[in-house]
Design a protein around this motif. Structure first.
Motif, mmCIF file in Angstrom:
data_model
loop_
_atom_site.group_PDB
_atom_site.id
_atom_site.type_symbol
_atom_site.label_atom_id
_atom_site.label_comp_id
_atom_site.label_asym_id
_atom_site.label_seq_id
_atom_site.Cartn_x
_atom_site.Cartn_y
_atom_site.Cartn_z
ATOM 1 N N PHE A 1 5.764 3.322 5.872
ATOM 2 C CA PHE A 1 6.971 3.898 5.280
ATOM 3 C C PHE A 1 7.818 2.859 4.566
ATOM 4 O O PHE A 1 8.145 1.817 5.134
ATOM 5 N N HIS A 2 8.192 3.175 3.322
ATOM 6 C CA HIS A 2 9.204 2.394 2.621
ATOM 7 C C HIS A 2 10.531 2.477 3.376
ATOM 8 O O HIS A 2 10.938 3.578 3.763
ATOM 9 N N VAL A 3 11.221 1.382 3.503
ATOM 10 C CA VAL A 3 12.609 1.435 3.968
ATOM 11 C C VAL A 3 13.425 2.246 2.954
ATOM 12 O O VAL A 3 14.301 3.038 3.306
ATOM 13 N N TYR A 4 13.100 2.067 1.670
ATOM 14 C CA TYR A 4 13.769 2.814 0.600
ATOM 15 C C TYR A 4 13.720 4.322 0.856
ATOM 16 O O TYR A 4 14.712 5.026 0.675
ATOM 17 N N CYS A 5 12.573 4.827 1.270
ATOM 18 C CA CYS A 5 12.428 6.275 1.465
ATOM 19 C C CYS A 5 13.265 6.769 2.641
ATOM 20 O O CYS A 5 13.797 7.879 2.598
ATOM 21 N N ALA A 6 13.394 5.941 3.680
ATOM 22 C CA ALA A 6 14.260 6.326 4.799
ATOM 23 C C ALA A 6 15.705 6.412 4.306
ATOM 24 O O ALA A 6 16.452 7.330 4.644
ATOM 25 N N MET A 7 16.093 5.458 3.468
ATOM 26 C CA MET A 7 17.452 5.445 2.918
ATOM 27 C C MET A 7 17.672 6.663 2.017
ATOM 28 O O MET A 7 18.730 7.290 2.059
ATOM 29 N N GLU A 8 16.673 7.004 1.213
ATOM 30 C CA GLU A 8 16.779 8.165 0.331
ATOM 31 C C GLU A 8 17.017 9.458 1.112
ATOM 32 O O GLU A 8 17.730 10.348 0.673
ATOM 33 N N MET A 9 16.392 9.541 2.294
ATOM 34 C CA MET A 9 16.584 10.737 3.108
ATOM 35 C C MET A 9 18.035 10.912 3.491
ATOM 36 O O MET A 9 18.554 12.020 3.545
ATOM 37 N N VAL A 10 18.676 9.784 3.779
ATOM 38 C CA VAL A 10 20.093 9.855 4.129
ATOM 39 C C VAL A 10 20.878 10.328 2.915
ATOM 40 O O VAL A 10 21.705 11.230 2.990
ATOM 41 N N VAL A 11 20.581 9.721 1.763
ATOM 42 C CA VAL A 11 21.316 10.056 0.549
ATOM 43 C C VAL A 11 21.144 11.538 0.217
ATOM 44 O O VAL A 11 22.098 12.236 -0.105
ATOM 45 N N SER B 1 0.844 -1.196 0.000
ATOM 46 C CA SER B 1 0.000 0.000 0.000
ATOM 47 C C SER B 1 0.880 1.246 0.000
ATOM 48 O O SER B 1 2.089 1.165 0.181
ATOM 49 N N LYS B 2 0.247 2.399 -0.200
ATOM 50 C CA LYS B 2 0.988 3.643 -0.382
ATOM 51 C C LYS B 2 1.830 4.022 0.829
ATOM 52 O O LYS B 2 1.364 3.992 1.960
ATOM 53 N N CYS B 3 3.042 4.442 0.538
ATOM 54 C CA CYS B 3 3.963 4.925 1.559
ATOM 55 C C CYS B 3 3.547 6.342 1.939
ATOM 56 O O CYS B 3 3.282 7.168 1.065
ATOM 57 N N SER B 4 3.476 6.636 3.236
ATOM 58 C CA SER B 4 3.039 7.986 3.618
ATOM 59 C C SER B 4 4.104 9.024 3.299
ATOM 60 O O SER B 4 3.856 10.216 3.357
ATOM 61 N N TRP B 5 5.295 8.562 2.975
ATOM 62 C CA TRP B 5 6.356 9.500 2.670
ATOM 63 C C TRP B 5 6.290 9.979 1.222
ATOM 64 O O TRP B 5 6.167 11.162 0.949
ATOM 65 N N CYS B 6 6.356 9.033 0.270
ATOM 66 C CA CYS B 6 6.420 9.402 -1.150
ATOM 67 C C CYS B 6 5.051 9.301 -1.808
ATOM 68 O O CYS B 6 4.893 9.645 -2.977
ATOM 69 N N ASN B 7 4.067 8.782 -1.061
ATOM 70 C CA ASN B 7 2.710 8.666 -1.574
ATOM 71 C C ASN B 7 2.584 7.686 -2.748
ATOM 72 O O ASN B 7 1.672 7.782 -3.552
ATOM 73 N N GLN B 8 3.530 6.774 -2.860
ATOM 74 C CA GLN B 8 3.520 5.785 -3.936
ATOM 75 C C GLN B 8 3.573 4.395 -3.321
ATOM 76 O O GLN B 8 4.024 4.228 -2.194
ATOM 77 N N THR B 9 3.134 3.415 -4.103
ATOM 78 C CA THR B 9 3.321 2.038 -3.666
ATOM 79 C C THR B 9 4.687 1.550 -4.122
ATOM 80 O O THR B 9 5.464 0.991 -3.360
ATOM 81 N N LYS B 10 4.975 1.804 -5.405
ATOM 82 C CA LYS B 10 6.236 1.375 -5.992
ATOM 83 C C LYS B 10 7.365 2.291 -5.521
ATOM 84 O O LYS B 10 7.166 3.500 -5.399
ATOM 85 N N ILE B 11 8.524 1.729 -5.273
ATOM 86 C CA ILE B 11 9.637 2.594 -4.908
ATOM 87 C C ILE B 11 10.154 3.315 -6.146
ATOM 88 O O ILE B 11 9.970 2.858 -7.270
ATOM 89 N N LYS B 12 10.805 4.452 -5.920
ATOM 90 C CA LYS B 12 11.118 5.357 -7.028
ATOM 91 C C LYS B 12 12.131 4.800 -8.023
ATOM 92 O O LYS B 12 12.123 5.169 -9.178
ATOM 93 N N ASP B 13 13.006 3.932 -7.567
ATOM 94 C CA ASP B 13 14.029 3.385 -8.456
ATOM 95 C C ASP B 13 13.354 2.507 -9.513
ATOM 96 O O ASP B 13 13.011 1.364 -9.272
ATOM 97 N N SER B 14 13.149 3.069 -10.708
ATOM 98 C CA SER B 14 12.292 2.414 -11.690
ATOM 99 C C SER B 14 12.952 1.189 -12.318
ATOM 100 O O SER B 14 12.283 0.342 -12.885
ATOM 101 N N LEU B 15 14.266 1.088 -12.230
ATOM 102 C CA LEU B 15 14.950 -0.050 -12.845
ATOM 103 C C LEU B 15 14.660 -1.353 -12.111
ATOM 104 O O LEU B 15 14.617 -2.416 -12.698
#
Ligand SMILES: [Zn+2]
Ligand SMILES: [Zn+2]
Ligand SMILES: [Zn+2]
Ligand SMILES: [Zn+2]
Ligand SMILES: [Zn+2]
Length: 252
Positions: free
Chosen positions: A172-182, A141-155
């Motif tokens: 929250f996606h774990v991916y989105c937490a990692m993106e914040m660090v990046v 289901s949708k991540c409250s951070w990016c508002n998407q289900t799919k993570i942004k890395d489209s590859l």
């Protein structure tokens, strides 16, 4: 050539020529094992500027994770490949937890083809923050951070993990937490040898999320901050929370 690592004394098979010493700098680094971000404690060869996360220093030949009950992960210094071409999208591997491209050290299950970064292996199946229970889920289901289900890395076709609260308020996606660090980690973050230059952290995207959700009240904001501290600390191998606290406490 795939090689299984064993640790002998304080050298690591990825850097056999010198011993690695435990150092603790308030300074970000890139781990020469998994190629991920790190902060604080690291195993380091000063002479060669070679750093490893603690989790990359002390890898085990095999491991498991509660989330993938049918997988037995083996440690590889390089992700296993199907062919010898230097650039091959088919052979690219992505971490099934954070969704990021695997560029170095990895736990891989040859049977289920799942992959985990050494640090991501430490993400717990369940977390409890201020009485709120979070469970690790494959993202549906949708991540409250990016508002998407799919993570942004489209590859990647990886869904990645999300932490979802029992009350369904937090997702929250774990991916989105990692993106914040990046994102927060712009070059030049650490100008001095020992000191994190706070003014160089870029917190705009984090702050704008909090601003958008201000209507949800102080409790929501507090839980989100504690949650981020916890997850980010695991992802960058900084169990003392130093950088995560700095990142999150700068937010208002
Ligand atoms: Zn590492
Ligand atoms: Zn060295
Ligand atoms: Zn290939
Ligand atoms: Zn990962
Ligand atoms: Zn997200």
């Amino acid at each position: 050539m795939v090689q299984i690592t064993t640790n002998m004394g304080k050298t690591h098979t990825s850097h056999p020529e010198h011993e690695l010493e435990l150092k603790n700098y308030r300074k970000p680094y890139t781990c020469d094992g998994c190629k991920g971000h790190g902060f604080g404690k690291r195993y380091r060869c000063e002479q060669c500027d070679y750093d490893l996360h603690e989790d990359c220093m002390f890898t085990t030949p095999t491991t498991s994770h509660k989330f993938f009950r049918n997988s037995t992960f083996k440690f590889y210094e390089q992700p296993p490949r199907k062919c010898n071409k230097q650039y091959c999208d088919d052979c690219k591997r992505y971490c099934d937890a954070c969704g990021k491209h695997v560029k170095g050290f990895v736990y891989h299950c040859p049977k289920t083809l799942k992959d985990l970064h050494p640090c991501c292996r430490n993400l717990k199946n369940e977390l409890e923050i201020d009485g709120i229970k979070f469970r690790l889920r494959e993202t549906v289901s949708k991540c409250s951070w990016c508002n998407q289900t799919k993570i942004k890395d489209s590859l990647s076709k990886i869904k990645g993990w999300s932490y979802v609260s029992e009350c369904d308020t937090y997702n929250f996606h774990v991916y989105c937490a990692m993106e914040m660090v990046v994102e927060g980690w712009k070059d030049g973050t650490a100008n001095d040898h020992d000191c994190l230059a706070l003014e160089n952290l870029d917190l705009r995207s984090i702050q704008s999320h909090l601003n958008r959700n201000r209507g949800r009240g102080n409790k929501y904001l507090r839980i989100v901050k504690i949650f981020l501290k916890t997850i980010i600390s695991i992802l960058i191998g900084d169990p003392t929370n130093t950088l995560a606290s700095v990142l999150v406490d700068l937010l208002v």
